[in-house]
Write a protein that holds these residues in place. Structure first.
Motif, PDB file in Angstrom:
ATOM      1  N   MET A 214      23.233  21.937 -27.080  1.00 39.05           N
ATOM      2  CA  MET A 214      23.990  22.002 -25.837  1.00 39.05           C
ATOM      3  C   MET A 214      25.473  21.902 -26.149  1.00 39.05           C
ATOM      4  N   THR A 215      26.293  22.583 -25.364  1.00 37.88           N
ATOM      5  CA  THR A 215      27.739  22.473 -25.506  1.00 37.88           C
ATOM      6  C   THR A 215      28.373  22.646 -24.133  1.00 37.88           C
ATOM      7  N   GLY A 216      29.565  22.125 -23.974  1.00 33.95           N
ATOM      8  CA  GLY A 216      30.266  22.236 -22.698  1.00 33.95           C
ATOM      9  C   GLY A 216      31.463  21.323 -22.660  1.00 33.95           C
ATOM     10  N   ARG A 217      32.145  21.301 -21.534  1.00 32.85           N
ATOM     11  CA  ARG A 217      33.264  20.381 -21.364  1.00 32.85           C
ATOM     12  C   ARG A 217      32.754  18.944 -21.423  1.00 32.85           C
ATOM     13  N   GLY A 218      33.608  18.056 -21.923  1.00 36.22           N
ATOM     14  CA  GLY A 218      33.195  16.670 -22.048  1.00 36.22           C
ATOM     15  C   GLY A 218      32.739  16.072 -20.738  1.00 36.22           C
ATOM     16  N   THR A 219      33.481  16.340 -19.660  1.00 39.61           N
ATOM     17  CA  THR A 219      33.124  15.777 -18.354  1.00 39.61           C
ATOM     18  C   THR A 219      31.810  16.347 -17.841  1.00 39.61           C
ATOM     19  N   ASP A 220      31.556  17.641 -18.125  1.00 38.80           N
ATOM     20  CA  ASP A 220      30.304  18.247 -17.675  1.00 38.80           C
ATOM     21  C   ASP A 220      29.104  17.652 -18.416  1.00 38.80           C
ATOM     22  N   LEU A 221      29.244  17.461 -19.718  1.00 35.70           N
ATOM     23  CA  LEU A 221      28.157  16.858 -20.491  1.00 35.70           C
ATOM     24  C   LEU A 221      27.923  15.417 -20.057  1.00 35.70           C
ATOM     25  N   LEU A 222      29.001  14.721 -19.744  1.00 32.83           N
ATOM     26  CA  LEU A 222      28.898  13.324 -19.316  1.00 32.83           C
ATOM     27  C   LEU A 222      28.104  13.206 -18.015  1.00 32.83           C
ATOM     28  N   ALA A 223      28.194  14.242 -17.183  1.00 31.36           N
ATOM     29  CA  ALA A 223      27.497  14.224 -15.897  1.00 31.36           C
ATOM     30  C   ALA A 223      26.104  14.827 -15.965  1.00 31.36           C
ATOM     31  N   ASP A 224      25.744  15.434 -17.096  1.00 34.37           N
ATOM     32  CA  ASP A 224      24.454  16.105 -17.223  1.00 34.37           C
ATOM     33  C   ASP A 224      23.312  15.085 -17.262  1.00 34.37           C
ATOM     34  N   GLU A 225      22.279  15.340 -16.475  1.00 33.37           N
ATOM     35  CA  GLU A 225      21.173  14.381 -16.377  1.00 33.37           C
ATOM     36  C   GLU A 225      20.434  14.205 -17.696  1.00 33.37           C
ATOM     37  N   GLN A 226      20.250  15.296 -18.441  1.00 37.82           N
ATOM     38  CA  GLN A 226      19.558  15.190 -19.735  1.00 37.82           C
ATOM     39  C   GLN A 226      20.366  14.346 -20.712  1.00 37.82           C
ATOM     40  N   ILE A 227      21.679  14.557 -20.734  1.00 44.13           N
ATOM     41  CA  ILE A 227      22.543  13.778 -21.636  1.00 44.13           C
ATOM     42  C   ILE A 227      22.531  12.317 -21.231  1.00 44.13           C
ATOM     43  N   ARG A 228      22.596  12.065 -19.926  1.00 45.16           N
ATOM     44  CA  ARG A 228      22.597  10.676 -19.464  1.00 45.16           C
ATOM     45  C   ARG A 228      21.304   9.975 -19.830  1.00 45.16           C
ATOM     46  N   ALA A 229      20.195  10.672 -19.671  1.00 41.09           N
ATOM     47  CA  ALA A 229      18.896  10.073 -19.974  1.00 41.09           C
ATOM     48  C   ALA A 229      18.731   9.806 -21.466  1.00 41.09           C
ATOM     49  N   ALA A 230      19.249  10.736 -22.286  1.00 41.11           N
ATOM     50  CA  ALA A 230      19.025  10.627 -23.734  1.00 41.11           C
ATOM     51  C   ALA A 230      20.012   9.707 -24.421  1.00 41.11           C
ATOM     52  N   TYR A 231      21.275   9.696 -23.965  1.00 39.77           N
ATOM     53  CA  TYR A 231      22.318   9.017 -24.726  1.00 39.77           C
ATOM     54  C   TYR A 231      23.090   7.949 -23.967  1.00 39.77           C
ATOM     55  N   LEU A 232      22.932   7.892 -22.640  1.00 36.70           N
ATOM     56  CA  LEU A 232      23.746   6.954 -21.871  1.00 36.70           C
ATOM     57  C   LEU A 232      22.920   5.897 -21.138  1.00 36.70           C
ATOM     58  N   GLU A 233      21.603   6.040 -21.166  1.00 38.09           N
ATOM     59  CA  GLU A 233      20.787   5.106 -20.393  1.00 38.09           C
ATOM     60  C   GLU A 233      19.666   4.512 -21.224  1.00 38.09           C
ATOM     61  N   GLY A 234      19.962   4.330 -22.522  1.00 42.85           N
ATOM     62  CA  GLY A 234      19.000   3.659 -23.384  1.00 42.85           C
ATOM     63  C   GLY A 234      18.043   4.562 -24.114  1.00 42.85           C
ATOM     64  N   GLY A 235      18.169   5.888 -23.903  1.00 41.23           N
ATOM     65  CA  GLY A 235      17.312   6.817 -24.610  1.00 41.23           C
ATOM     66  C   GLY A 235      17.818   7.059 -26.012  1.00 41.23           C
ATOM     67  N   HIS A 236      17.095   7.848 -26.757  1.00 44.51           N
ATOM     68  CA  HIS A 236      17.440   8.096 -28.151  1.00 44.51           C
ATOM     69  C   HIS A 236      17.553   9.585 -28.488  1.00 44.51           C
ATOM     70  N   GLY A 237      17.525  10.458 -27.495  1.00 47.02           N
ATOM     71  CA  GLY A 237      17.729  11.876 -27.762  1.00 47.02           C
ATOM     72  C   GLY A 237      16.483  12.557 -28.250  1.00 47.02           C
TER      73      GLY A 237
END
Length: 237
Positions: A214-237
């Protein structure tokens, strides 16, 4: 400034990078996030020439640098602050910074030293102290400062927040932004702290098992549900 195309890197029979494509434009901060073992550090080390890729190209300002000796890469404007800091523990702060300046014009040394001390006042206070006696945050500051002493146009930062207290992490990321905005240094940032990295970056890439997914603007990735689930909410990718 940096253009990577079809990059394949191996450790023996282990296929670590599997056709990576990545771009870093002049003046950008680009974040590369991913789980442990995804290949993030391998990508930075491959850019620096060790290990060498088996296939693919790495262009720095249009020049293919695959096979170029690492010390020549420094003269071309590339600097690497590696994971784990890797400072010289028995050398003083100033001596470590002198090592970073080996490939730079000696006429600029005093100015560059003051520039690093302005960014990192704590290092100025400890200029005659051995690197191994510094705190973890101070050692990270020293590792970044040492890289800056070569006057890079492109700075590769590998896990600058690793093992640091939250207040120190905030300070380090603020300094990275200052280096980019004030000193016009382009930055490729590898980070497990996806929140801070994507919040800071103009653009980001996600690396999973040696592939960009995946690639995109930093703010867009930060708001992406998959990114949040994997890297921002205790997931491991």
């Amino acid at each position: 400034m940096l253009s990577i195309s079809g990059l394949h890197t191996y450790y023996g029979a282990v296929h670590a990078l599997k056709g990576v494509d990545l771009e870093v434009g002049e003046g950008e901060i680009v974040a590369l996030i991913g789980a442990n073992g995804a290949g993030k550090s391998t990508l930075l080390m491959t850019i620096c020439g060790n290990p060498r890729p088996r296939h693919g190209t790495v262009l720095l300002s249009g020049k293919n640098i695959v096979g170029v000796p690492t010390h020549e890469l420094v003269r071309l404007g590339l600097a690497h602050s590696p994971e784990g800091r890797r400072i010289f523990p028995r050398m003083t702060v100033v001596e470590n910074l002198q090592m970073g300046a080996v490939a730079a014009d000696p006429a600029h040394f005093n100015d560059d030293l003051e520039r690093v001390f302005t960014l990192f006042p704590r290092l100025k206070e400890r200029r005659d102290q051995r690197g191994g006696t510094l705190s973890g945050g101070e050692q990270q500051m020293l590792a970044i400062g040492r890289a800056l002493m070569s006057r890079p146009r492109l700075l590769l930062l590998d896990e600058p927040s690793l093992g640091l207290a939250p207040l120190v992490v905030k300070q380090i990321f603020s300094i990275i932004q200052e280096i980019n905005q004030r000193d016009k240094v382009t930055v490729l940032l590898v980070e497990q702290n996806a929140y801070h990295a994507l919040k800071l970056a103009h653009r980001g890439y996600v690396l999973v098992n040696g592939k960009i997914t995946m690639t995109g603007r930093g703010t867009d990735l930060l708001a992406d549900e998959q990114i949040r689930a994997a890297y921002l909410e205790g997931g491991h990718g």
